[in-house]
Write a protein that holds these residues in place. Sequence first.
Motif, PDB file in Angstrom:
ATOM      1  N   ALA A 131     -12.983 -22.979 -49.795  1.00 36.88           N
ATOM      2  CA  ALA A 131     -13.781 -21.915 -49.179  1.00 36.88           C
ATOM      3  C   ALA A 131     -14.992 -22.505 -48.461  1.00 36.88           C
ATOM      4  CB  ALA A 131     -14.220 -20.914 -50.242  1.00 36.88           C
ATOM      5  N   ARG A 132     -15.614 -23.513 -49.063  1.00 36.74           N
ATOM      6  CA  ARG A 132     -16.765 -24.156 -48.424  1.00 36.74           C
ATOM      7  C   ARG A 132     -16.334 -24.902 -47.167  1.00 36.74           C
ATOM      8  NH1 ARG A 132     -20.431 -29.153 -50.539  1.00 36.74           N
ATOM      9  NH2 ARG A 132     -22.218 -28.804 -49.168  1.00 36.74           N
ATOM     10  N   ASP A 133     -15.151 -25.514 -47.212  1.00 35.86           N
ATOM     11  CA  ASP A 133     -14.621 -26.200 -46.039  1.00 35.86           C
ATOM     12  C   ASP A 133     -14.469 -25.226 -44.871  1.00 35.86           C
ATOM     13  OD1 ASP A 133     -13.215 -28.685 -44.914  1.00 35.86           O
ATOM     14  OD2 ASP A 133     -11.676 -27.157 -44.651  1.00 35.86           O
ATOM     15  N   ASP A 134     -13.920 -24.051 -45.138  1.00 34.61           N
ATOM     16  CA  ASP A 134     -13.773 -23.037 -44.091  1.00 34.61           C
ATOM     17  C   ASP A 134     -15.133 -22.610 -43.540  1.00 34.61           C
ATOM     18  OD1 ASP A 134     -10.989 -22.970 -44.234  1.00 34.61           O
ATOM     19  OD2 ASP A 134     -10.977 -21.429 -45.785  1.00 34.61           O
ATOM     20  N   ALA A 135     -16.089 -22.436 -44.447  1.00 35.11           N
ATOM     21  CA  ALA A 135     -17.418 -21.995 -44.023  1.00 35.11           C
ATOM     22  C   ALA A 135     -18.094 -23.047 -43.150  1.00 35.11           C
ATOM     23  CB  ALA A 135     -18.278 -21.682 -45.239  1.00 35.11           C
ATOM     24  N   ILE A 136     -17.963 -24.329 -43.539  1.00 33.29           N
ATOM     25  CA  ILE A 136     -18.588 -25.397 -42.753  1.00 33.29           C
ATOM     26  C   ILE A 136     -17.943 -25.487 -41.370  1.00 33.29           C
ATOM     27  CG2 ILE A 136     -18.992 -27.884 -42.603  1.00 33.29           C
ATOM     28  CD1 ILE A 136     -19.124 -27.961 -45.641  1.00 33.29           C
ATOM     29  N   LEU A 137     -16.619 -25.353 -41.309  1.00 37.35           N
ATOM     30  CA  LEU A 137     -15.941 -25.412 -40.017  1.00 37.35           C
ATOM     31  C   LEU A 137     -16.377 -24.270 -39.104  1.00 37.35           C
ATOM     32  CD1 LEU A 137     -12.287 -26.444 -40.973  1.00 37.35           C
ATOM     33  CD2 LEU A 137     -14.028 -27.831 -39.840  1.00 37.35           C
ATOM     34  N   THR A 138     -16.595 -23.092 -39.688  1.00 40.87           N
ATOM     35  CA  THR A 138     -17.075 -21.960 -38.894  1.00 40.87           C
ATOM     36  C   THR A 138     -18.462 -22.245 -38.327  1.00 40.87           C
ATOM     37  OG1 THR A 138     -15.794 -20.395 -40.230  1.00 40.87           O
ATOM     38  CG2 THR A 138     -17.611 -19.493 -38.948  1.00 40.87           C
ATOM     39  N   ARG A 139     -19.345 -22.772 -39.176  1.00 42.78           N
ATOM     40  CA  ARG A 139     -20.695 -23.117 -38.718  1.00 42.78           C
ATOM     41  C   ARG A 139     -20.652 -24.260 -37.698  1.00 42.78           C
ATOM     42  NH1 ARG A 139     -22.822 -24.698 -44.262  1.00 42.78           N
ATOM     43  NH2 ARG A 139     -24.597 -25.529 -43.082  1.00 42.78           N
ATOM     44  N   LEU A 140     -19.739 -25.192 -37.902  1.00 42.07           N
ATOM     45  CA  LEU A 140     -19.616 -26.317 -36.987  1.00 42.07           C
ATOM     46  C   LEU A 140     -19.186 -25.851 -35.594  1.00 42.07           C
ATOM     47  CD1 LEU A 140     -19.652 -29.440 -36.710  1.00 42.07           C
ATOM     48  CD2 LEU A 140     -17.240 -29.423 -37.357  1.00 42.07           C
ATOM     49  N   TRP A 141     -18.231 -24.931 -35.566  1.00 41.93           N
ATOM     50  CA  TRP A 141     -17.770 -24.436 -34.270  1.00 41.93           C
ATOM     51  C   TRP A 141     -18.840 -23.571 -33.603  1.00 41.93           C
ATOM     52  CZ3 TRP A 141     -14.323 -26.518 -31.430  1.00 41.93           C
ATOM     53  CH2 TRP A 141     -13.851 -25.858 -30.290  1.00 41.93           C
ATOM     54  N   ALA A 142     -19.586 -22.815 -34.387  1.00 40.02           N
ATOM     55  CA  ALA A 142     -20.689 -22.027 -33.826  1.00 40.02           C
ATOM     56  C   ALA A 142     -21.745 -22.941 -33.221  1.00 40.02           C
ATOM     57  CB  ALA A 142     -21.300 -21.137 -34.902  1.00 40.02           C
ATOM     58  N   ALA A 143     -22.063 -24.039 -33.919  1.00 40.27           N
ATOM     59  CA  ALA A 143     -23.035 -24.997 -33.397  1.00 40.27           C
ATOM     60  C   ALA A 143     -22.487 -25.715 -32.168  1.00 40.27           C
ATOM     61  CB  ALA A 143     -23.389 -26.014 -34.481  1.00 40.27           C
ATOM     62  N   THR A 144     -21.179 -25.954 -32.137  1.00 34.04           N
ATOM     63  CA  THR A 144     -20.558 -26.573 -30.963  1.00 34.04           C
ATOM     64  C   THR A 144     -20.668 -25.652 -29.745  1.00 34.04           C
ATOM     65  OG1 THR A 144     -18.988 -27.792 -32.345  1.00 34.04           O
ATOM     66  CG2 THR A 144     -18.393 -27.490 -30.048  1.00 34.04           C
ATOM     67  N   LYS A 145     -20.426 -24.377 -29.983  1.00 36.57           N
ATOM     68  CA  LYS A 145     -20.548 -23.413 -28.893  1.00 36.57           C
ATOM     69  C   LYS A 145     -21.973 -23.390 -28.331  1.00 36.57           C
ATOM     70  CE  LYS A 145     -20.155 -18.442 -27.955  1.00 36.57           C
ATOM     71  NZ  LYS A 145     -19.855 -17.109 -28.541  1.00 36.57           N
ATOM     72  N   ALA A 146     -22.954 -23.401 -29.223  1.00 34.12           N
ATOM     73  CA  ALA A 146     -24.352 -23.395 -28.775  1.00 34.12           C
ATOM     74  C   ALA A 146     -24.683 -24.684 -28.032  1.00 34.12           C
ATOM     75  CB  ALA A 146     -25.277 -23.218 -29.975  1.00 34.12           C
ATOM     76  N   GLY A 147     -24.205 -25.816 -28.545  1.00 31.56           N
ATOM     77  CA  GLY A 147     -24.472 -27.084 -27.883  1.00 31.56           C
ATOM     78  C   GLY A 147     -23.767 -27.206 -26.546  1.00 31.56           C
ATOM     79  N   TYR A 148     -22.601 -26.608 -26.433  1.00 31.14           N
ATOM     80  CA  TYR A 148     -21.832 -26.676 -25.186  1.00 31.14           C
ATOM     81  C   TYR A 148     -22.596 -26.041 -24.028  1.00 31.14           C
ATOM     82  CZ  TYR A 148     -18.163 -25.699 -21.777  1.00 31.14           C
ATOM     83  OH  TYR A 148     -17.424 -25.607 -20.616  1.00 31.14           O
ATOM     84  N   HIS A 149     -23.286 -24.950 -24.295  1.00 30.41           N
ATOM     85  CA  HIS A 149     -24.017 -24.255 -23.232  1.00 30.41           C
ATOM     86  C   HIS A 149     -25.102 -25.143 -22.630  1.00 30.41           C
ATOM     87  CE1 HIS A 149     -21.935 -20.539 -23.641  1.00 30.41           C
ATOM     88  NE2 HIS A 149     -22.318 -20.327 -24.895  1.00 30.41           N
ATOM     89  N   SER A 150     -25.591 -26.100 -23.406  1.00 26.79           N
ATOM     90  CA  SER A 150     -26.660 -26.965 -22.894  1.00 26.79           C
ATOM     91  C   SER A 150     -26.127 -28.102 -22.029  1.00 26.79           C
ATOM     92  CB  SER A 150     -27.462 -27.541 -24.064  1.00 26.79           C
ATOM     93  OG  SER A 150     -26.662 -28.428 -24.826  1.00 26.79           O
ATOM     94  N   ILE A 151     -24.787 -28.347 -22.075  1.00 30.68           N
ATOM     95  CA  ILE A 151     -24.217 -29.464 -21.302  1.00 30.68           C
ATOM     96  C   ILE A 151     -23.008 -29.032 -20.480  1.00 30.68           C
ATOM     97  CG2 ILE A 151     -24.997 -31.218 -22.955  1.00 30.68           C
ATOM     98  CD1 ILE A 151     -22.091 -31.247 -24.015  1.00 30.68           C
ATOM     99  N   GLN A 152     -22.767 -27.727 -20.365  1.00 32.70           N
ATOM    100  CA  GLN A 152     -21.528 -27.261 -19.746  1.00 32.70           C
ATOM    101  C   GLN A 152     -21.380 -27.692 -18.289  1.00 32.70           C
ATOM    102  OE1 GLN A 152     -21.332 -22.982 -19.683  1.00 32.70           O
ATOM    103  NE2 GLN A 152     -23.535 -22.764 -19.367  1.00 32.70           N
ATOM    104  N   SER A 153     -22.463 -28.024 -17.641  1.00 37.09           N
ATOM    105  CA  SER A 153     -22.387 -28.460 -16.251  1.00 37.09           C
ATOM    106  C   SER A 153     -22.080 -29.951 -16.118  1.00 37.09           C
ATOM    107  CB  SER A 153     -23.710 -28.145 -15.538  1.00 37.09           C
ATOM    108  OG  SER A 153     -24.789 -28.844 -16.151  1.00 37.09           O
ATOM    109  N   LEU A 154     -22.037 -30.659 -17.239  1.00 33.60           N
ATOM    110  CA  LEU A 154     -21.792 -32.101 -17.211  1.00 33.60           C
ATOM    111  C   LEU A 154     -20.320 -32.404 -17.468  1.00 33.60           C
ATOM    112  CD1 LEU A 154     -24.865 -33.307 -19.326  1.00 33.60           C
ATOM    113  CD2 LEU A 154     -24.670 -33.156 -16.837  1.00 33.60           C
ATOM    114  N   PRO A 155     -19.772 -33.479 -16.881  1.00 33.00           N
ATOM    115  CA  PRO A 155     -18.371 -33.856 -17.139  1.00 33.00           C
ATOM    116  C   PRO A 155     -18.109 -34.153 -18.622  1.00 33.00           C
ATOM    117  CG  PRO A 155     -19.227 -35.014 -15.228  1.00 33.00           C
ATOM    118  CD  PRO A 155     -20.409 -34.335 -15.876  1.00 33.00           C
ATOM    119  N   PHE A 156     -19.133 -34.554 -19.318  1.00 30.83           N
ATOM    120  CA  PHE A 156     -19.000 -34.903 -20.737  1.00 30.83           C
ATOM    121  C   PHE A 156     -18.688 -33.689 -21.614  1.00 30.83           C
ATOM    122  CE2 PHE A 156     -21.612 -34.801 -24.660  1.00 30.83           C
ATOM    123  CZ  PHE A 156     -20.839 -35.647 -25.449  1.00 30.83           C
ATOM    124  N   ALA A 157     -18.938 -32.486 -21.139  1.00 27.72           N
ATOM    125  CA  ALA A 157     -18.805 -31.285 -21.964  1.00 27.72           C
ATOM    126  C   ALA A 157     -17.398 -31.126 -22.523  1.00 27.72           C
ATOM    127  CB  ALA A 157     -19.206 -30.053 -21.157  1.00 27.72           C
TER     128      ALA A 157
END
Length: 263
Positions: A131-157
């Motif tokens: 259950a904790r693994d699922d919760a961490i993955l959910t938070r990880l993907w949410a943080a990835t989404k937030a981080g993506y918006h800051s670099i979405q214009s870069l090829p590295f995104a």
Amino acid sequence: MYLDWLNNAPIWALGVILLVALLVSAVIGRAIRPWTHPRDSDSNGEGYSVSAILGLMALLTGFTFSLAIDRFETRRQLVLEHANAIGTAYLRIQLLPEPHRARLSGLINEYTDNIIALANAPPGTNGPLLARDDAILTRLWAATKAGYHSIQSLPFAGVFVASINSLVDMDGARRAARSARVPVEVFAVLLIYLIGTAGVLGLVLKSRRGLFIAFFLLVLLTLSQLLILDIERATTGTIRESQRPMEDLRASLKHQPPAVFDQ
């Protein structure tokens, strides 16, 4: 129900039950011998019969053992691939601006600790860790989404998102590998064949030395089946794949906090 029993019963209990069943079958074979061989001499080719029986038994046991080993090797290889996926994601996270870099780095560390705890969890205690693994993955993907918006214009995104996606995919692959089992029909046929082999040994071997050999062979057959069952128990057995690649990764993450990459 049969598969659940094989997966959860204590291994020593399975060994006792199997050995007793084989001995009972051998005794029955011994008891019906006078009706099937009323005029036997002391030596009538029992060695050839035993060799043929054990040869067939070895083939079936070897087939089942190879299936179990293949699954074990798959689980072992996935540990390395999972560790590599986590390490790659962690390095690419260091290219993000703050606060996304610190947030995702902390989640990667938390995730790695939980994965190692999950792999080493005692039988029947992995529910909260899953259950904790699922919760961490959910938070990880949410943080990835937030981080993506800051670099979405870069090829590295795209590369960054792909590394996180690979981590999530490896998590699912390891779960699937731990739940995979040799088909229950294979174990059922193997059990029937074992009991039949024990009965034939009791029927064919009649000298005292032959009976001792038969008992010794039944013990060896029991041990071989217990070994197969233990290897098959990915989360409840005593033979588990090494977590060394993941433990090495955790040590590396602890010694390489985000600040290290600011030199």
